[in-house]
Design an enzyme around this catalytic site. Structure first.
Site, PDB file in Angstrom:
ATOM      1  CE  LYS A   1      -4.116  -1.205   2.701  1.00 23.89           C
ATOM      2  NZ  LYS A   1      -4.893  -0.764   3.878  1.00 23.89           N
TER       3      LYS A   1
ATOM      4  CG  ASP B   1     -10.396  -1.111   6.617  1.00 18.53           C
ATOM      5  OD1 ASP B   1      -9.461  -1.695   7.192  1.00 18.53           O
ATOM      6  OD2 ASP B   1     -11.464  -1.692   6.319  1.00 18.53           O
TER       7      ASP B   1
ATOM      8  CE  LYS C   1      -3.705  -2.660  -6.668  1.00 15.25           C
ATOM      9  NZ  LYS C   1      -3.218  -3.329  -5.445  1.00 15.25           N
TER      10      LYS C   1
HETATM   11  P1  ITT Z   1      -3.152  -1.926   6.978  1.00 15.79           P
HETATM   12  O1  ITT Z   1      -4.495  -2.193   7.620  1.00 15.79           O
HETATM   13  O2  ITT Z   1      -2.023  -1.955   7.944  1.00 15.79           O
HETATM   14  O3  ITT Z   1      -3.161  -0.684   6.127  1.00 15.79           O
HETATM   15  P2  ITT Z   1      -3.868  -4.360   5.558  1.00 15.79           P
HETATM   16  O4  ITT Z   1      -3.155  -5.181   4.545  1.00 15.79           O
HETATM   17  O5  ITT Z   1      -4.382  -5.071   6.786  1.00 15.79           O
HETATM   18  O6  ITT Z   1      -2.893  -3.133   5.952  1.00 15.79           O
HETATM   19  P3  ITT Z   1      -6.633  -3.599   4.898  1.00 15.79           P
HETATM   20  O7  ITT Z   1      -7.128  -3.962   6.248  1.00 15.79           O
HETATM   21  O8  ITT Z   1      -7.054  -2.300   4.318  1.00 15.79           O
HETATM   22  O9  ITT Z   1      -5.031  -3.596   4.846  1.00 15.79           O
HETATM   23  O10 ITT Z   1      -6.947  -4.673   3.811  1.00 15.79           O
HETATM   24  C1  ITT Z   1      -7.899  -5.705   3.957  1.00 15.79           C
HETATM   25  C2  ITT Z   1      -7.461  -6.888   3.127  1.00 15.79           C
HETATM   26  O11 ITT Z   1      -7.682  -6.608   1.765  1.00 15.79           O
HETATM   27  C3  ITT Z   1      -5.988  -7.273   3.298  1.00 15.79           C
HETATM   28  O12 ITT Z   1      -5.874  -8.675   3.342  1.00 15.79           O
HETATM   29  C4  ITT Z   1      -5.339  -6.729   2.047  1.00 15.79           C
HETATM   30  O13 ITT Z   1      -4.264  -7.544   1.636  1.00 15.79           O
HETATM   31  C5  ITT Z   1      -6.482  -6.768   1.035  1.00 15.79           C
HETATM   32  N1  ITT Z   1      -6.312  -5.653   0.103  1.00 15.79           N
HETATM   33  C6  ITT Z   1      -6.431  -4.330   0.393  1.00 15.79           C
HETATM   34  N2  ITT Z   1      -6.141  -3.592  -0.676  1.00 15.79           N
HETATM   35  C7  ITT Z   1      -5.814  -4.456  -1.660  1.00 15.79           C
HETATM   36  C8  ITT Z   1      -5.379  -4.303  -2.982  1.00 15.79           C
HETATM   37  O14 ITT Z   1      -5.173  -3.115  -3.530  1.00 15.79           O
HETATM   38  N3  ITT Z   1      -5.125  -5.402  -3.682  1.00 15.79           N
HETATM   39  C9  ITT Z   1      -5.296  -6.624  -3.160  1.00 15.79           C
HETATM   40  N4  ITT Z   1      -5.689  -6.868  -1.910  1.00 15.79           N
HETATM   41  C10 ITT Z   1      -5.941  -5.775  -1.155  1.00 15.79           C
END
Ligand code: ITT
Length: 197
Positions: free
Chosen positions: A21, A74, A174
């Site tokens: 991210k 999120d 992307k």
């Molecule tokens: P932070 O909360 O620390 O930012 P995280 O990976 O836990 O990192 P999220 O809670 O926002 O982030 O993400 C929820 C899930 O969705 C998590 O498993 C991510 O890998 C996935 N995800 C989020 N954005 C994505 C993207 O652009 N491409 C693929 N998967 C994504």
């Protein structure tokens, strides 16, 4: 007044534990001349029905902990034929059933694969109220994982109008269409107009 040796442009702190991210945020905000500093610690992720509530809550805690204004995101994957699952529970679903689990859940309905990614981005100053920016991208769940780039559900998400999964795209490709680019560009426009005031 800025000294002449200081870099031009603005900078912002992004509280996330996800390096993918952070890299994307840097690529998306660079054209706006906003540099992104990582802060490891999104803070408490509550369980809620929307990603915007989760991001807002976490941003309050993270800005307090960091003692500075922060961005928190999120994100969630919403699969139409699963009534939006995993949505705000995407992090848990990724850790438990993973990409293979999502594909397995769709096996009985091979044609109903429509899905979207949502990004809820909250900007919060310490003791302030979060400002929210929402982004999304429509697409479909691939029949099998493809590609080694990106993170999370990238190998199984095909954005609308394309054939490749996010896992097969470069960060630049992307970010031309992603949910994160959508929310972050909205933030950038707001942030720059606010800074100039
Ligand atoms: P932070 O909360 O620390 O930012 P995280 O990976 O836990 O990192 P999220 O809670 O926002 O982030 O993400 C929820 C899930 O969705 C998590 O498993 C991510 O890998 C996935 N995800 C989020 N954005 C994505 C993207 O652009 N491409 C693929 N998967 C994504």
């Amino acid at each position: 007044m800025r000294g002449s040796s200081e870099p031009s442009g603005e900078s912002v702190v992004f509280a996330t534990s996800n390096r993918g991210k952070l890299e994307e945020a840097r690529a998306i905000l660079a054209p706006f001349e906003i540099s992104v500093e990582g802060y490891d610690g999104k803070g408490i992720e509550i369980q809620a029905d929307t990603t915007s509530e989760i991001a807002s809550y976490a941003s309050r805690g993270a800005s307090k902990a960091a003692g500075r204004a922060v961005l928190v995101e999120d994100a969630g994957l919403y699969v139409e034929s699963l009534n939006g699952f995993p949505g705000p529970y995407s992090a848990y679903a990724f850790k438990t059933i993973g990409v293979a689990g999502i594909i397995a859940l769709l096996r009985p309905s091979p044609r109903r694969r429509a899905a979207k990614f949502v990004s809820s981005l909250a900007y919060c100053e310490p003791l302030g109220e979060p400002t929210l920016f929402e982004g999304s991208v429509q697409g479909a769940i691939a029949t099998r994982p493809r590609g080694t780039r990106g993170f999370g559900f990238d190998p199984i998400f095909v954005p609308v109008g394309g054939r490749k999964t996010f896992g097969e795209l470069t960060i630049q490709e992307k970010s031309a269409v992603s949910h994160r680019a959508d929310s972050m560009k909205k933030f950038a426009k707001w942030y720059l107009s606010r800074e100039r005031r």
